[in-house]
Design a protein around this motif. Structure first.
Motif, mmCIF file in Angstrom:
data_model
loop_
_atom_site.group_PDB
_atom_site.id
_atom_site.type_symbol
_atom_site.label_atom_id
_atom_site.label_comp_id
_atom_site.label_asym_id
_atom_site.label_seq_id
_atom_site.Cartn_x
_atom_site.Cartn_y
_atom_site.Cartn_z
ATOM 1 N N ARG A 112 0.869 -1.181 0.000
ATOM 2 C CA ARG A 112 0.000 0.000 0.000
ATOM 3 C C ARG A 112 0.899 1.222 0.000
ATOM 4 O O ARG A 112 1.722 1.408 0.881
ATOM 5 N N LEU A 113 0.774 2.066 -1.020
ATOM 6 C CA LEU A 113 1.618 3.234 -1.171
ATOM 7 C C LEU A 113 0.749 4.439 -1.524
ATOM 8 O O LEU A 113 0.043 4.419 -2.528
ATOM 9 N N PHE A 114 0.789 5.440 -0.668
ATOM 10 C CA PHE A 114 -0.009 6.648 -0.859
ATOM 11 C C PHE A 114 -1.488 6.323 -1.082
ATOM 12 O O PHE A 114 -2.146 6.886 -1.953
ATOM 13 N N GLY A 115 -1.987 5.365 -0.301
ATOM 14 C CA GLY A 115 -3.392 5.001 -0.369
ATOM 15 C C GLY A 115 -3.770 4.119 -1.540
ATOM 16 O O GLY A 115 -4.953 3.842 -1.750
ATOM 17 N N GLN A 116 -2.798 3.665 -2.321
ATOM 18 C CA GLN A 116 -3.067 2.817 -3.486
ATOM 19 C C GLN A 116 -2.430 1.446 -3.288
ATOM 20 O O GLN A 116 -1.332 1.342 -2.746
ATOM 21 N N ASP A 117 -3.116 0.403 -3.748
ATOM 22 C CA ASP A 117 -2.538 -0.939 -3.753
ATOM 23 C C ASP A 117 -1.679 -1.090 -5.000
ATOM 24 O O ASP A 117 -2.134 -0.841 -6.113
#
Length: 129
Positions: free
Chosen positions: A117-122
């Motif tokens: 999970r990076l900056f709210g994205q999978d």
């Protein structure tokens, strides 16, 4: 399934918690049937190269069970342990051409992908271990 980018055959799956714990991966017969000629209860071998170029040999067995159907188990305890595999990791096997003088069984490249999970994205990234 057909891998359109490379024009090669591949099969994949997301690992379950029990597959990680037991260090055995299970595939439905229909997922892997194009790659092997199976005999029930007989072992088969897969030569596998990981994304770092390390060679592995996995041992598999085909089963036909009237209650659960036909399936294949592949044992890979050292690989699983060394790579630190986790539930939901995606394992992708891509068939590679056989080179002259190699053993007669099938050859594959294996890629492990893990969701982060990076900056709210999978994001699915390749595991390089």
């Amino acid at each position: 399934m057909e891998n359109q980018e490379q024009g090669r055959q591949s099969f994949s799956k997301h690992l379950t918690q029990s597959e990680v714990k037991d260090r055995i991966i299970f595939f439905s017969y229909t997922d892997v049937a194009p790659f092997f000629e199976f005999q029930e209860g007989h072992l088969f071998f897969m030569d596998v190269t990981d994304s770092l170029g390390k060679a592995w040999t996995f041992i598999g067995t085909f089963y036909a069970n009237p209650e659960v159907g036909k399936y294949v188990s592949i044992k890979w305890p050292q690989f699983s342990s060394e790579k630190g595999l986790k539930a939901n990791d995606e394992v992708i096997f891509t068939e590679r051409p056989q080179r002259e003088g190699e053993a007669p069984w099938k050859k594959f490249n294996v890629v492990i992908k893990r969701k982060i999970r990076l900056f709210g994205q999978d994001i699915w990234g390749e595991l390089k271990v």
